[in-house]
Design an enzyme around this catalytic site. Structure first.
Site, PDB file in Angstrom:
ATOM      1  N   GLY A  13       0.799  -1.227   0.000  1.00 41.02           N
ATOM      2  CA  GLY A  13       0.000   0.000   0.000  1.00 41.02           C
ATOM      3  C   GLY A  13       0.831   1.275   0.000  1.00 41.02           C
ATOM      4  O   GLY A  13       0.414   2.292  -0.563  1.00 41.02           O
ATOM      5  N   ASN A  14       2.035   1.211   0.617  1.00 40.94           N
ATOM      6  CA  ASN A  14       2.850   2.432   0.697  1.00 40.94           C
ATOM      7  C   ASN A  14       3.364   2.890  -0.668  1.00 40.94           C
ATOM      8  O   ASN A  14       3.884   3.989  -0.794  1.00 40.94           O
ATOM      9  CB  ASN A  14       4.011   2.239   1.678  1.00 40.94           C
ATOM     10  N   LYS A 129     -12.550  -9.635   7.071  1.00 41.45           N
ATOM     11  CA  LYS A 129     -11.917  -8.459   6.477  1.00 41.45           C
ATOM     12  C   LYS A 129     -12.895  -7.280   6.416  1.00 41.45           C
ATOM     13  O   LYS A 129     -13.859  -7.309   5.650  1.00 41.45           O
ATOM     14  CB  LYS A 129     -11.462  -8.849   5.067  1.00 41.45           C
ATOM     15  N   LYS A 213      -3.347  -9.852  -1.271  1.00 41.47           N
ATOM     16  CA  LYS A 213      -2.480  -9.665  -2.449  1.00 41.47           C
ATOM     17  C   LYS A 213      -1.173 -10.460  -2.345  1.00 41.47           C
ATOM     18  O   LYS A 213      -0.592 -10.826  -3.363  1.00 41.47           O
ATOM     19  CB  LYS A 213      -2.193  -8.189  -2.711  1.00 41.47           C
ATOM     20  N   LYS A 275       2.735 -12.183   4.286  1.00 42.17           N
ATOM     21  CA  LYS A 275       3.928 -12.043   3.424  1.00 42.17           C
ATOM     22  C   LYS A 275       4.887 -13.199   3.661  1.00 42.17           C
ATOM     23  O   LYS A 275       5.399 -13.806   2.716  1.00 42.17           O
ATOM     24  CB  LYS A 275       4.651 -10.720   3.704  1.00 42.17           C
TER      25      LYS A 275
HETATM   26  P1  ADP Z   1       1.629  -3.769   2.846  1.00 47.00           P
HETATM   27  O1  ADP Z   1       0.769  -2.576   2.614  1.00 47.00           O
HETATM   28  O2  ADP Z   1       2.957  -3.696   2.140  1.00 47.00           O
HETATM   29  O3  ADP Z   1       0.928  -5.084   2.648  1.00 47.00           O
HETATM   30  P2  ADP Z   1       1.445  -4.114   5.737  1.00 47.00           P
HETATM   31  O4  ADP Z   1       1.274  -2.877   6.550  1.00 47.00           O
HETATM   32  O5  ADP Z   1       0.278  -5.000   5.518  1.00 47.00           O
HETATM   33  O6  ADP Z   1       2.112  -3.660   4.372  1.00 47.00           O
HETATM   34  O7  ADP Z   1       2.607  -5.003   6.391  1.00 47.00           O
HETATM   35  C1  ADP Z   1       3.923  -4.501   6.622  1.00 47.00           C
HETATM   36  C2  ADP Z   1       4.086  -4.076   8.085  1.00 47.00           C
HETATM   37  O8  ADP Z   1       4.123  -5.217   8.932  1.00 47.00           O
HETATM   38  C3  ADP Z   1       5.372  -3.371   8.410  1.00 47.00           C
HETATM   39  O9  ADP Z   1       5.341  -2.019   8.082  1.00 47.00           O
HETATM   40  C4  ADP Z   1       5.513  -3.601   9.929  1.00 47.00           C
HETATM   41  O10 ADP Z   1       4.999  -2.484  10.640  1.00 47.00           O
HETATM   42  C5  ADP Z   1       4.595  -4.788  10.209  1.00 47.00           C
HETATM   43  N1  ADP Z   1       5.217  -5.939  10.868  1.00 47.00           N
HETATM   44  C6  ADP Z   1       4.530  -6.784  11.676  1.00 47.00           C
HETATM   45  N2  ADP Z   1       5.313  -7.757  12.148  1.00 47.00           N
HETATM   46  C7  ADP Z   1       6.556  -7.548  11.614  1.00 47.00           C
HETATM   47  C8  ADP Z   1       7.806  -8.240  11.728  1.00 47.00           C
HETATM   48  N3  ADP Z   1       7.943  -9.337  12.473  1.00 47.00           N
HETATM   49  N4  ADP Z   1       8.879  -7.761  11.032  1.00 47.00           N
HETATM   50  C9  ADP Z   1       8.736  -6.646  10.280  1.00 47.00           C
HETATM   51  N5  ADP Z   1       7.586  -5.947  10.135  1.00 47.00           N
HETATM   52  C10 ADP Z   1       6.489  -6.386  10.797  1.00 47.00           C
HETATM   53 MG    MG Z   2      -0.844  -5.786   3.719  1.00 45.22          MG
END
Ligand code: ADP
Ligand code: MG
Length: 314
Positions: A13-14, A129, A213, A275
């Site tokens: 999303g970023n 969700k 995604k 992820k």
């Molecule tokens: P995206 O929009 O890329 O899917 P998300 O916000 O869903 O991103 O997921 C990424 C976020 O997950 C990171 O910014 C971080 O704050 C969080 N996060 C949670 N657990 C962890 C971890 N163990 N290591 C790194 N980041 C983590």
């Molecule tokens: Mg996400």
């Protein structure tokens, strides 16, 4: 790593922002690391999220439907299709321009993508969700009785519709995506995890749901026989003990580590967990396949091996 890899890049999303202006500006930066990979000789297939964007479209459509103008109610799968078009437009526009700026004449296109789910996926029994706007208790009750929506109270902020987050089973347009990739085109596909559909004879029927995604990207990476799945998000690496004093950033996780860390609860559900699960699933799907989780800014260094978290079997 051999010279030329087939890489599925999943954008978080970023990479996109919250308004058309923001998105147009952000995709200019997003295009650079993507084109770096293409310039290095890799075949790149792009996937992306759509949470804020589909939320915006859904809210706009349902608000307009409740005005005297009375635009039609827009079903959620249609909102997903709109978000794929809106995001795909900006991505293909920015990547094309970045390619041309580097004198690379490579066609770029977005494929509106339907992702097939199993109607009997257990996710449909327990939708989790939240999507779209917040409503009062009265409005919420009305939506339950009139539309049959499942509504939940969302952390003191009001009532919200929840939909299921089923697993992707197949990608309806996989032959088209594959043919374009083989012709050397840059393809943007499974946007927002794809438009969820289920099969009924010859029909594919849209269903209100959100496919993660990260899982949809993993699915198309397997289908296209990619070498590499790169998940670009807001953090440069994956950590254990994330946010705690003994936080440790990881440059590599093998099968054993990854399963152990998942079981120990190091990854937040709904953000880092899918992820890591998607990365592991891809690494396990065929010998030699690997996945990388890193930030958009570090994509180039990540694939060169100097940062990011690599997920491999051993
Ligand atoms: P995206 O929009 O890329 O899917 P998300 O916000 O869903 O991103 O997921 C990424 C976020 O997950 C990171 O910014 C971080 O704050 C969080 N996060 C949670 N657990 C962890 C971890 N163990 N290591 C790194 N980041 C983590
Ligand atoms: Mg996400």
């Amino acid at each position: 790593m051999k010279m030329k890899d087939k890489i599925v890049v999943a954008l978080g999303g970023n990479a996109l922002g919250n308004s058309p202006e923001e998105q147009r500006a952000l995709v200019k930066d997003t295009a650079k690391p993507i084109v770096d990979l293409i310039e290095a000789g890799h075949e790149v297939i792009l996937a992306h999220g759509n949470g804020p964007q589909v939320g915006m479209i859904n809210l706009a459509m349902s608000t307009a439907a409740n005005t005297p103008a009375g635009t039609p109610e827009m079903p959620f799968p249609e909102c997903g299709a709109m978000s794929q078009g809106y995001i795909g437009f900006h991505l293909q526009n920015a990547i094309r321009e970045e390619l041309l700026n580097r004198n690379m004449n490579i066609p770029v296109a977005t494929v509106i993508t339907q992702v097939i789910v199993d109607k009997n996926d257990s996710a449909f029994v327990n939708p989790t969700k939240p999507i779209g706007a917040f409503y009062s208790k009265e409005e919420s009750d009305k939506m339950v009785s009139e539309k049959g929506y499942v509504m939940i109270e969302d952390s003191g902020r009001g009532y919200r519709r929840v939909v299921a987050s089923p697993q992707p089973v197949d990608v309806a347009e996989k032959e088209t995506v594959s043919a374009l990739v083989e012709q050397g085109h840059v393809v943007i596909t499974v946007g927002g995890g794809g438009i969820p559909v289920y099969r009924e004879g010859n029909k594919l029927i849209g269903i209100p749901a959100v496919i993660d995604k990260d899982f949809a990207s993993e699915k198309i990476a397997e289908i296209l026989d990619a070498d590499y799945l790169i998940i670009l998000t807001a953090v440069e690496q994956v950590a254990i003990n994330f946010g705690k004093p003994d936080e440790k950033w990881l440059s590599k996780m093998n099968l054993e580590d990854t399963e152990k860390y998942i079981a120990e609860g190091h990854f937040a559900p709904g953000s880092m967990l899918p992820k890591v699960q998607a990365a592991l699933k891809f690494a396990k799907s065929k010998p030699g396949r690997k996945a990388l989780i890193t930030s958009l800014e570090k994509a180039k260094e990540g694939i060169e091996g100097s940062t990011g978290t690599l997920v491999v079997l051993d």
